[in-house]
Design an enzyme around this catalytic site. Structure first.
Site, mmCIF file in Angstrom:
data_model
loop_
_atom_site.group_PDB
_atom_site.id
_atom_site.type_symbol
_atom_site.label_atom_id
_atom_site.label_comp_id
_atom_site.label_asym_id
_atom_site.label_seq_id
_atom_site.Cartn_x
_atom_site.Cartn_y
_atom_site.Cartn_z
ATOM 1 N N GLU A 49 0.806 -1.230 0.000
ATOM 2 C CA GLU A 49 0.000 0.000 0.000
ATOM 3 C C GLU A 49 0.835 1.274 0.000
ATOM 4 O OE1 GLU A 49 -3.569 0.538 2.120
ATOM 5 O OE2 GLU A 49 -4.362 -1.428 1.650
ATOM 6 N N HIS A 272 -2.394 -0.889 10.002
ATOM 7 C CA HIS A 272 -1.958 -2.258 10.284
ATOM 8 C C HIS A 272 -0.748 -2.208 11.227
ATOM 9 C CE1 HIS A 272 -3.924 -4.665 6.920
ATOM 10 N NE2 HIS A 272 -4.366 -3.442 6.738
#
Lengths: 409, 409
Positions: A49, A272
């Site tokens: 990402e 995360h």
């Protein structure tokens, strides 16, 4: 040779959540990630990402000294988001784009636009050939009614196949990434059983971090608390998996996850948690037979289970294709009808109460747009059907080969 | 072990030109191909352009006895057209779809809809692990102004990379297919030099067939004579390539092509000539070092040449993307203007001479269609740009690794 000292590899894995204009505190977090990578001096950093190439370039510039080698995998409309920083030379790279990856019209999810893929890097570390894989599978937006499950299972299958077919020349295989699957999900079982990869969390000697190794936790200020409600501890979807081949054996000495914030900071690196594994690679005394010859007894069941999911997806895709085909035909019929009415009025067969011209035109505008969109979607869902059929057939072949192997054992 | 008798492999390769409703005498020719395969009993038959699964099923039914194993690779909207019939068990299959494959709006060419790909089959023949690849690259419609050259070069590069990365566990590598490249083209040189594959026509001990091994010849009644005018003998675009790895050496004992008609018949199998190679696989006395360590001296030049083609394609793709973006913005502006005019007339600010409602609506219909199409094409060309950039970057990395290797030699 057996007296070679073992090689210690420190591997960092993080889904960076770095979407320009959308992710909170993106620039601060990218700076923080860069600082940490720079200070810690890992052997490998596998990032997902990192959507903006500008962010990648910023990291690359900052990390030139500790990580002289790096690679960004380009794919899709906005890039795969996958990149790797390495202390050791990257000898070769290869990208495999998953054949299925959601739907372009699900703009709010956007996975389709990322061209989700698995990147392979061939890296030689102290004479040991490491095949490093980094990937990010399609997200799960609703666990109870997961429309993307068949696509994710196909991705897990393609990932497993890709690793098996491209790792024959490797001494060590490493996979890091956001797999978007809980540890017990069919996709992850398929991946692990098919490839023989070991889970660093399950096998580590020392663990430090979130309970159950979770990487999406309520303690992280960026996570959406409602989504995690059914899982009070959080969920584990980011993995570092590994295996040693032929002459090498790999063990996980320690595994560490962050716990809601970056160490010593008030904000986390991302929504995360970061995962850091310390792996120990040792030369084996005797070469192990190729893993292709051993068959996990539960593998047949897992492939069967995955095949069922693919079949479910196939039915849904066939239904979607049918709906779009029907819609295209209806729109075409409407246009033809309008054309006939238009022509009849031109030749003077006007009805006593003609259809108002403006509404008439608006209707044809609508019909044209619907026709175009339905046709594009029909083509899209036909490709989806083909790929699901192909995967199902491949799984059937794999099951047959497995059963032949088991019966000859 | 060195006294094992050599293995003889008879491999048949044909682009079948079997497009439903479009290809001439399709059913007769499929019947003829089935009969020949059945009578000749090759070890492997690698077929392309079997677009209809019904044709594949017909062949499969006919060939169950001589070829108990077969596989059809599904991909794209109408299927990849690739299938393989084998006398020996197919242990595993894997499909790699090329990241670039023409344009969906070039309906008259249609390559995009086929989802061009390379299929891998793992086949064990008398204890020898054969990796068999079958592929079909994007067609060349105009050699002088070949708009698809960058895409074909990317496909050749991905094919070479795919073979290199997936053939490490193989004893023998075989590639058959319609590569749509002349023997001297940059893509085929890249493929051969990068993988070390040998050309059965160049290396055969005995050859029988069309002059120069051509597979698209004027003598074939289905070929378009005008297209072959600059090449009076025809062109060679269908290949069987091979190599032996580590303990094995492969030689081509004989190569045969058909010469315009099927042997003993009045019609050809297809618009392409069939190629049949008889290969001899022998165990080597001493294992050869992995081909990865040897670098062909001309390889750097070939990769550079290919990279230049990719760059040319990148400029064209960027230009296309820019044009589509500009068109989308113009259509959007027109729609906004129309919306403003519509609103102004609603609130009573009518101009003395209002725009006729019918033309007004037609114009907005046109603007909407243009906006939609331009947006879809903008996304499509953005993906194209990304993939070309990625390939260019990969080639740069490969060149760097090659130069490092050459300088350390």
């Amino acid at each position: 040779m057996d007296t070679d000292p073992p090689l210690q590899l420190r591997v960092f894995d993080l889904n960076c959540w770095a979407i320009r204009y959308l992710s909170k505190l993106r620039q601060e977090r990218i700076g923080l990630i860069g600082d940490t990578l720079s200070q810690e001096g890992f052997d490998l950093a596998l990032l997902q990402e990192v959507w903006s190439e500008r962010d990648y370039c910023e990291l690359k510039q900052k990390l030139t000294a500790p990580y002289p080698y790096s690679h960004y995998f380009k794919s899709g409309v906005i890039g795969s988001g996958l990149c790797v920083f390495s202390r050791y030379p990257i000898l070769d790279t290869f990208l495999y784009q998953y054949s299925l990856n959601g739907y372009p019209y699900m703009l709010q999810h956007g996975d389709w636009f990322c061209g989700k893929a698995v990147g392979l890097l061939v890296i030689k570390i102290c004479g040991i050939m490491c095949h490093v894989y980094v990937t990010h599978l399609h997200a799960e937006y609703c666990r109870d009614k997961d429309a993307y499950l068949p696509h994710r299972v196909v991705q897990a299958w393609e990932l497993a196949q890709f690793i098996q077919h491209t790792s024959k020349g490797a001494d060590v295989v490493l996979l890091g990434g956001d797999l978007n699957m809980h540890p017990g999900d069919v996709g992850i079982r398929l991946l692990r059983d098919w490839t023989g990869l070991r889970d660093s969390f399950a096998d580590t000697e020392r663990f430090e971090g979130c309970e159950d190794g979770c990487t999406l936790v309520p303690a992280n200020c960026f996570t959406v608390k409602e989504e995690l409600q059914p899982f009070p501890l959080g969920i584990r979807i980011d993995y570092i998996l590994y295996k040693g081949l032929s002459h090498f054996v790999v063990k996980c000495d320690s595994l560490v996850t962050t716990t809601g914030t970056a160490p010593g900071k008030s904000i986390p690196y991302s929504d995360h948690e970061a995962v850091t594994a310390t792996l120990c690679v040792k030369r084996r005394e005797e070469a192990k037979a190729s893993s292709g010859s051993a068959v996990e007894p539960g593998l047949v069941d897992v492939v069967n289970e995955a095949r069922t999911e693919v079949r479910v997806g196939l039915h849904a895709a066939e239904h979607q294709r049918y709906s779009n085909g029907r819609m295209a035909i209806l729109a075409l019929l409407l246009l033809l009808l309008q054309a006939a009415m238009g022509l009849s009025s031109l030749v003077g067969w006007d009805s006593p109460q003609p259809f108002p011209k403006f509404s008439f035109s608006l209707l044809s505008l609508l019909a044209t747009v619907v026709l175009l969109l339905s046709m594009v979607l029909y083509v899209f869902h036909t490709i989806e059907v083909r790929m699901l059929q192909g995967t199902e057939e491949q799984m059937r072949l794999a099951l047959q080969a497995l059963q032949d192997k088991l019966s000859s054992m």
